[in-house]
Design a protein around this motif. Structure first.
Motif, PDB file in Angstrom:
ATOM      1  N   LYS A 103       0.831  -1.208   0.000  1.00 41.73           N
ATOM      2  CA  LYS A 103       0.000   0.000   0.000  1.00 41.73           C
ATOM      3  C   LYS A 103       0.861   1.252   0.000  1.00 41.73           C
ATOM      4  N   ALA A 104       1.939   1.205   0.775  1.00 41.80           N
ATOM      5  CA  ALA A 104       2.845   2.356   0.829  1.00 41.80           C
ATOM      6  C   ALA A 104       3.462   2.616  -0.534  1.00 41.80           C
ATOM      7  N   GLU A 105       3.918   1.557  -1.197  1.00 41.75           N
ATOM      8  CA  GLU A 105       4.535   1.722  -2.516  1.00 41.75           C
ATOM      9  C   GLU A 105       3.522   2.265  -3.526  1.00 41.75           C
ATOM     10  N   LYS A 106       2.302   1.766  -3.467  1.00 39.58           N
ATOM     11  CA  LYS A 106       1.260   2.249  -4.378  1.00 39.58           C
ATOM     12  C   LYS A 106       0.971   3.728  -4.126  1.00 39.58           C
ATOM     13  N   SER A 107       0.875   4.105  -2.866  1.00 41.53           N
ATOM     14  CA  SER A 107       0.592   5.489  -2.512  1.00 41.53           C
ATOM     15  C   SER A 107       1.706   6.433  -2.958  1.00 41.53           C
ATOM     16  N   VAL A 108       2.951   6.039  -2.725  1.00 43.23           N
ATOM     17  CA  VAL A 108       4.088   6.878  -3.116  1.00 43.23           C
ATOM     18  C   VAL A 108       4.179   6.975  -4.642  1.00 43.23           C
ATOM     19  N   THR A 109       3.890   5.894  -5.331  1.00 40.27           N
ATOM     20  CA  THR A 109       3.879   5.939  -6.797  1.00 40.27           C
ATOM     21  C   THR A 109       2.843   6.937  -7.290  1.00 40.27           C
ATOM     22  N   GLU A 110       1.667   6.953  -6.674  1.00 43.97           N
ATOM     23  CA  GLU A 110       0.635   7.931  -7.032  1.00 43.97           C
ATOM     24  C   GLU A 110       1.118   9.355  -6.751  1.00 43.97           C
ATOM     25  N   MET A 111       1.822   9.547  -5.629  1.00 42.05           N
ATOM     26  CA  MET A 111       2.377  10.862  -5.308  1.00 42.05           C
ATOM     27  C   MET A 111       3.341  11.321  -6.396  1.00 42.05           C
ATOM     28  N   CYS A 112       4.169  10.393  -6.849  1.00 39.93           N
ATOM     29  CA  CYS A 112       5.137  10.715  -7.910  1.00 39.93           C
ATOM     30  C   CYS A 112       4.430  11.109  -9.194  1.00 39.93           C
ATOM     31  N   GLU A 113       3.420  10.337  -9.569  1.00 37.76           N
ATOM     32  CA  GLU A 113       2.703  10.588 -10.810  1.00 37.76           C
ATOM     33  C   GLU A 113       1.948  11.917 -10.786  1.00 37.76           C
ATOM     34  N   LYS A 114       1.472  12.320  -9.601  1.00 34.61           N
ATOM     35  CA  LYS A 114       0.653  13.531  -9.496  1.00 34.61           C
ATOM     36  C   LYS A 114       1.431  14.784  -9.125  1.00 34.61           C
ATOM     37  N   LEU A 115       2.580  14.640  -8.400  1.00 34.31           N
ATOM     38  CA  LEU A 115       3.246  15.831  -7.891  1.00 34.31           C
ATOM     39  C   LEU A 115       4.766  15.770  -7.872  1.00 34.31           C
ATOM     40  N   LEU A 116       5.328  14.696  -7.385  1.00 28.49           N
ATOM     41  CA  LEU A 116       6.755  14.675  -7.084  1.00 28.49           C
ATOM     42  C   LEU A 116       7.655  14.622  -8.310  1.00 28.49           C
ATOM     43  N   ALA A 117       7.158  14.095  -9.411  1.00 29.20           N
ATOM     44  CA  ALA A 117       7.965  14.006 -10.635  1.00 29.20           C
ATOM     45  C   ALA A 117       7.150  14.523 -11.820  1.00 29.20           C
ATOM     46  N   ASN A 118       7.824  15.207 -12.714  1.00 29.48           N
ATOM     47  CA  ASN A 118       7.213  15.606 -13.976  1.00 29.48           C
ATOM     48  C   ASN A 118       7.494  14.467 -14.950  1.00 29.48           C
ATOM     49  N   THR A 119       6.537  13.565 -15.082  1.00 30.04           N
ATOM     50  CA  THR A 119       6.788  12.323 -15.819  1.00 30.04           C
ATOM     51  C   THR A 119       6.992  12.525 -17.319  1.00 30.04           C
ATOM     52  N   VAL A 120       6.772  13.725 -17.817  1.00 33.13           N
ATOM     53  CA  VAL A 120       7.047  14.006 -19.213  1.00 33.13           C
ATOM     54  C   VAL A 120       8.562  14.028 -19.450  1.00 33.13           C
ATOM     55  N   ILE A 121       9.299  14.628 -18.508  1.00 33.73           N
ATOM     56  CA  ILE A 121      10.745  14.779 -18.686  1.00 33.73           C
ATOM     57  C   ILE A 121      11.569  14.086 -17.603  1.00 33.73           C
ATOM     58  N   GLU A 122      10.917  13.553 -16.567  1.00 34.39           N
ATOM     59  CA  GLU A 122      11.650  12.934 -15.456  1.00 34.39           C
ATOM     60  C   GLU A 122      11.227  11.485 -15.264  1.00 34.39           C
ATOM     61  N   SER A 123      12.165  10.678 -14.796  1.00 37.30           N
ATOM     62  CA  SER A 123      11.865   9.330 -14.356  1.00 37.30           C
ATOM     63  C   SER A 123      12.092   9.281 -12.844  1.00 37.30           C
ATOM     64  N   TYR A 124      11.514   8.277 -12.209  1.00 34.66           N
ATOM     65  CA  TYR A 124      11.660   8.171 -10.763  1.00 34.66           C
ATOM     66  C   TYR A 124      11.733   6.707 -10.356  1.00 34.66           C
ATOM     67  N   SER A 125      12.292   6.496  -9.174  1.00 37.91           N
ATOM     68  CA  SER A 125      12.288   5.163  -8.574  1.00 37.91           C
ATOM     69  C   SER A 125      11.902   5.331  -7.105  1.00 37.91           C
ATOM     70  N   VAL A 126      11.257   4.314  -6.554  1.00 38.02           N
ATOM     71  CA  VAL A 126      10.754   4.358  -5.188  1.00 38.02           C
ATOM     72  C   VAL A 126      11.399   3.251  -4.377  1.00 38.02           C
ATOM     73  N   GLU A 127      11.879   3.598  -3.193  1.00 36.02           N
ATOM     74  CA  GLU A 127      12.399   2.618  -2.227  1.00 36.02           C
ATOM     75  C   GLU A 127      11.547   2.723  -0.970  1.00 36.02           C
ATOM     76  N   ILE A 128      11.082   1.588  -0.481  1.00 36.01           N
ATOM     77  CA  ILE A 128      10.311   1.550   0.766  1.00 36.01           C
ATOM     78  C   ILE A 128      11.147   0.818   1.813  1.00 36.01           C
ATOM     79  N   ALA A 129      11.275   1.427   2.985  1.00 29.92           N
ATOM     80  CA  ALA A 129      12.065   0.803   4.060  1.00 29.92           C
ATOM     81  C   ALA A 129      11.264   0.753   5.345  1.00 29.92           C
TER      82      ALA A 129
END
Length: 79
Positions: free
Chosen positions: A53-79
């Motif tokens: 659930k945490a990974e899914k939530s953070v991925t949604e955060m990236c898609e909506k705010l944290l990364a500009n997916t047009v020009i940026e890529s991102y990776s998520v680490e959960i600890a």
């Protein structure tokens, strides 16, 4: 639970900050640097205890705010 998001410009996208760092390193005598890509790291403290659930939530955060997916890529680490 903690999450760490790494955001970088996609390959082929001009990185003026990275180029400025590369140039400055050369001016300081570090001649062996051919390229620099600059990115950002975002650390999140989450209340979620379920890893999936945490990974899914953070991925949604990236898609909506944290990364500009047009020009940026991102990776998520959960600890």
């Amino acid at each position: 639970m903690k999450a760490r998001v790494h955001v970088m410009l996609k390959t082929g996208v001009l990185d003026p900050q990275g180029e400025a760092v590369r140039h400055a390193l050369g001016q300081l005598g570090f001649d062996g640097v051919e390229g620099v890509r600059q990115g950002k790291v975002i650390e999140l403290d989450l209340t979620e205890t379920d890893r999936a659930k945490a990974e899914k939530s953070v991925t949604e955060m990236c898609e909506k705010l944290l990364a500009n997916t047009v020009i940026e890529s991102y990776s998520v680490e959960i600890a």
